[in-house]
Design a protein around this motif. Structure first.
Motif, PDB file in Angstrom:
ATOM      1  N   PHE A 158       0.846  -1.184   0.000  1.00 14.11           N
ATOM      2  CA  PHE A 158       0.000   0.000   0.000  1.00 14.11           C
ATOM      3  C   PHE A 158       0.882   1.236   0.000  1.00 14.11           C
ATOM      4  N   GLY A 159       0.504   2.244  -0.767  1.00 10.92           N
ATOM      5  CA  GLY A 159       1.353   3.429  -0.893  1.00 10.92           C
ATOM      6  C   GLY A 159       0.605   4.717  -0.585  1.00 10.92           C
ATOM      7  N   THR A 160       1.327   5.685   0.022  1.00  5.93           N
ATOM      8  CA  THR A 160       0.694   6.934   0.449  1.00  5.93           C
ATOM      9  C   THR A 160       0.945   8.112  -0.502  1.00  5.93           C
ATOM     10  N   PHE A 161       1.569   7.827  -1.642  1.00  7.13           N
ATOM     11  CA  PHE A 161       1.729   8.881  -2.656  1.00  7.13           C
ATOM     12  C   PHE A 161       0.804   8.570  -3.844  1.00  7.13           C
ATOM     13  N   THR A 162       0.088   9.566  -4.310  1.00  2.65           N
ATOM     14  CA  THR A 162      -0.718   9.406  -5.518  1.00  2.65           C
ATOM     15  C   THR A 162       0.208   9.383  -6.737  1.00  2.65           C
ATOM     16  N   PRO A 163      -0.300   8.974  -7.913  1.00  6.43           N
ATOM     17  CA  PRO A 163       0.556   8.973  -9.108  1.00  6.43           C
ATOM     18  C   PRO A 163       1.088  10.371  -9.438  1.00  6.43           C
ATOM     19  N   ASN A 164       2.229  10.393 -10.147  1.00  8.62           N
ATOM     20  CA  ASN A 164       2.891  11.660 -10.464  1.00  8.62           C
ATOM     21  C   ASN A 164       1.989  12.655 -11.189  1.00  8.62           C
ATOM     22  N   SER A 165       1.083  12.135 -12.004  1.00 14.12           N
ATOM     23  CA  SER A 165       0.243  13.043 -12.795  1.00 14.12           C
ATOM     24  C   SER A 165      -0.627  13.915 -11.898  1.00 14.12           C
ATOM     25  N   THR A 166      -0.893  13.482 -10.679  1.00 12.71           N
ATOM     26  CA  THR A 166      -1.720  14.316  -9.795  1.00 12.71           C
ATOM     27  C   THR A 166      -0.962  15.552  -9.332  1.00 12.71           C
ATOM     28  N   LEU A 167       0.354  15.570  -9.547  1.00  7.47           N
ATOM     29  CA  LEU A 167       1.136  16.777  -9.240  1.00  7.47           C
ATOM     30  C   LEU A 167       1.211  17.699 -10.446  1.00  7.47           C
ATOM     31  N   THR A 168       1.397  17.105 -11.625  1.00  3.29           N
ATOM     32  CA  THR A 168       1.658  17.943 -12.801  1.00  3.29           C
ATOM     33  C   THR A 168       0.370  18.476 -13.444  1.00  3.29           C
ATOM     34  N   THR A 169      -0.712  17.720 -13.349  1.00  4.55           N
ATOM     35  CA  THR A 169      -1.949  18.168 -13.996  1.00  4.55           C
ATOM     36  C   THR A 169      -2.436  19.517 -13.433  1.00  4.55           C
ATOM     37  N   PRO A 170      -2.565  19.662 -12.095  1.00  8.28           N
ATOM     38  CA  PRO A 170      -3.004  20.977 -11.596  1.00  8.28           C
ATOM     39  C   PRO A 170      -2.005  22.089 -11.896  1.00  8.28           C
ATOM     40  N   LEU A 171      -0.699  21.779 -11.883  1.00 12.98           N
ATOM     41  CA  LEU A 171       0.311  22.798 -12.200  1.00 12.98           C
ATOM     42  C   LEU A 171       0.094  23.346 -13.609  1.00 12.98           C
TER      43      LEU A 171
END
Lengths: 412, 288
Positions: A158-171
């Motif tokens: 189980f992981g506590t980081f969402t996929p990378n796209s959740t950082l770049t999409t809002p940016l």
């Protein structure tokens, strides 16, 4: 040579404290034979405590230690008629991924840990996940964002980081719809698993917003000079520069950009500006640098976990370490807090039951809402976008925790 | 214009590389000791510069005197007290000794100062100046000028001073030098001290260019190795030529085949040089 797989206990203060606590516990147990048995639950944590990744490893260690200390001071984790004190067993894998895998196996087979926290980053977490899956040990990964870590069909990760796209999409969304004349993007990425993955994700997000990616350059790990890349960038005059790497790379990159007179309207860097060390080391040059991360001390949640509200967590962290927690530290603490909730819900530390409890979690923690997807990766977080303004990081997205509007220009 | 800018970038970088490498080259050439401690000496110089600036307000350009002085004493003591005991033993012995000392010192620095990256933020940064369309980052330019100045000073010291001639004599033939009345062990210690001094001074200058952390020591050591092999071992001129060459090759390499491969070109040339001219660009002279 150092001994391979050295077991690293917490430093003197922690060890002495633990010894005292154990002595007291032993004494108390001797006096009150009838009291509920206080047992120890071991959680294994292979970490890069020395070597190139040691700053990251030490952050994770601080996060875990705070969780263990908080749990033990609150009397431990109670399930049924048993109470467990938490002991984190650290192994230093010296920033070498193959050793991380060996360490995970040793923790399970020799140290007898009941649960595991993954080693640092997507690469090592993925490598070690096969071990915990084989031994069916529930494992929480606090610093692995790549979906490829989770889509292996494993049941216990189980992981506590969402996929990378959740950082770049809002940016990309914020910048493209800012109303400013921003049309071109130059991407400059460290050729390393996470920095390169997030850069590729940014390329996709920028293109999806109709921005033109005029260059995508990679630099090697350990690069000590970026002069040639920035000389070329100076000619192409991008509106937005997106640079990825770790804190040392980004401090140097920021300084060389200034030296060579590169002044884009937007400068975004991942993953340095989330750390206060970046702001301290870059000084005025940190101003108006934007970034995104999975968590920020400014977010506000009323958690059901042991830390409670986000502000309480931040206060506890500051009291313990004298500094504000960043996303890596918070995610490590959250890994512990989430594991604890799952154990309490399962009512046992039996691996299969805890695994099922983790898979079915739907709670709010100090870290944010926690729900895992089918693959085991968290899908309930909305990572904040922030910008360094007047020497501190201000959240500019999402709306409900926003502290300031994004500023454009003034990157000197 | 682009090429001129890349050349400037490369020369500015190369001067710093030369300064990192010259002390390492001297120790290797004179003592036949591969000083693994060298990278950590550079890092220690950077920390001294950092603390001098933050607590005492001494500019890194001036604190080269402080860091150079402290490192000279440290280097002298290390050689006189420890390495001199195993001089004459196979090179592997001294290599292992300096490797062990490096682990101790580097981890000591890590414990004392943590792995956090720090930088010297000048209250009055020099900024950059543009001349004829070419950008000159002034802090780097001045640091490089000082680095090259120090290297020239070392060259002159070796060529003109009594102690310098003694160092060169020991390098050429330690036994003959001893017969001429040179205290060889003392010269070893002085040479190691001078090597450390140059590392400390380089560290001070690098403090305003690179983030400071104990983790950088391996990179500095790697650069010192490459520069020595490129330029030729044990000669000041070799280190200078090797450093500048590495800086320029790396910069043009990054331009032509991308920033990811700047060092690839430098290392490819290094291998070719090892095959076809193993004595380095300047050859095995170095008896300044």
């Amino acid at each position: 040579m150092k001994k391979q797989n050295t077991t690293t206990r917490p430093l003197w203060g922690g060890a002495a404290g633990r010894l005292t606590a154990l002595a007291l516990l032993a004494g108390a147990a001797g006096l009150t034979q009838s009291a509920a048995a206080q047992e120890t639950m071991k959680v294994g944590a292979p970490l890069p405590l020395t070597g190139a990744l040691s700053p990251e490893g030490l952050k994770q260690q601080r996060g875990y230690d705070l969780w263990a200390k908080t749990v033990n001071e609150a009397g431990g984790i109670t399930v049924g008629n048993k109470t467990y004190n938490v002991e984190i067993v650290y192994v230093d894998y010296e920033s070498q991924t193959p050793r991380a895998v060996q360490s995970a196996e040793r923790l399970i087979t020799e140290d007898g840990v009941s649960f595991l926290f993954s080693p640092f980053g997507s690469g090592a977490a993925k490598a070690a996940s096969s071990v915990s899956e084989r031994y069916q040990i529930p494992t929480v990964a606090p610093t692995a964002s790549s979906p490829s870590v989770y889509d292996q069909g494993y049941q216990y990760l189980f992981g506590t980081f969402t996929p990378n796209s959740t950082l770049t999409t809002p940016l990309a969304d914020i910048v493209a719809n800012s109303g400013e004349e921003i049309k071109t993007v130059a991407i400059y990425a460290r050729n390393d698993l996470f920095p390169l993955a997030i850069a590729q994700e940014m390329e996709a997000s920028a293109k999806a917003q109709g921005l033109e990616v005029i260059s995508f350059d990679e630099y090697a790990i350990g690069t000590m000079d970026h002069g040639s890349a920035f000389t070329l960038m100076r000619q192409s005059q991008p509106d937005w520069v997106f640079a990825t790497g770790y804190i040392n790379d980004l401090i140097l990159i920021r300084k060389q950009m200034a030296d060579l007179g590169i002044t884009p309207k937007v400068l975004t860097m991942i993953a340095g500006p989330a750390y206060k060390e970046f702001i301290e080391a870059s000084g005025p040059l940190a101003e108006n640098v934007s970034s995104a991360a999975w968590w920020h001390p400014a977010v506000s949640y009323e958690g059901e976990d042991i830390f409670g509200a986000t502000t309480d967590y931040v206060a506890a962290f500051e009291a313990e370490y004298g500094s504000t927690p960043d996303y890596a530290e918070a995610s490590a603490s959250a890994a512990g807090a989430i594991l604890q909730v799952a154990i309490e819900k399962a009512g046992t530390i039996e691996p299969q039951a805890v695994r099922d409890a983790l898979a079915g979690l739907d709670i709010v923690t100090f870290y944010g809402p926690v729900r895992f997807s089918e693959t085991g990766q968290i899908n309930s977080l909305e990572p904040p976008v922030f910008q360094i303004q007047d020497g501190t990081a201000k959240v500019v997205f999402p709306e409900d925790v926003k502290q300031a509007d994004m500023r454009y220009g003034d990157i000197n | 214009m682009l090429y001129a800018q890349i050349l400037i970038n490369g020369l500015v970088l190369g001067g710093l590389y030369a300064c990192i490498a010259v002390g390492f080259s001297l120790v290797w050439g004179v003592l036949n000791v591969i000083n693994i401690l060298h990278g950590t000496f550079v890092v220690l110089g950077s920390y001294i510069a950092y603390f001098c600036y933050v607590h005492l307000g001494i500019h890194p350009f001036l604190s080269i005197i402080v860091s150079g002085g402290i490192l000279f004493v440290l280097g002298f003591l290390v050689q006189a007290g420890l390495i001199n005991r195993v001089m004459g033993a196979p090179v592997l012995t001294t290599l292992v000794l300096t490797f062990g000392l490096e682990l101790l010192l580097n981890n000591g620095i890590l414990l004392a100062f943590s792995a956090d990256y720090r930088t010297v933020q000048l209250a009055n940064p020099l900024g950059s100046t543009i001349i004829g369309g070419l950008v000159f980052p002034l802090e780097r330019v001045v640091a490089t000028a000082l680095a090259l100045g120090l290297t020239v000073l070392l060259y002159v010291m070796l060529a003109k001073s009594r102690i310098g001639r003694a160092i060169v004599a020991v390098r050429m033939d330690a036994e003959a030098a001893a017969l001429m009345g040179v205290n060889v062990k003392r010269i070893y210690a002085v040479t190691f001290g001078v090597g450390a001094l140059m590392a400390g001074a380089a560290g001070s200058l690098l403090a305003i260019v690179f983030p400071i952390s104990p983790l950088n020591s391996t990179e500095f050591l790697g650069i010192a190795f490459v520069v020595c092999v490129l330029g030729g071992l044990g000669s000041v001129a070799g280190a200078m030529v090797g450093g500048l060459a590495l800086g320029v090759i790396e910069s043009f390499g990054a331009l032509f085949i991308g920033p990811e491969h700047g060092l690839t070109i430098a290392f490819t040339l290094l291998i070719l040089l090892l095959i076809f001219r193993p004595t380095g660009i300047m050859g095995r002279r170095g008896y300044e």
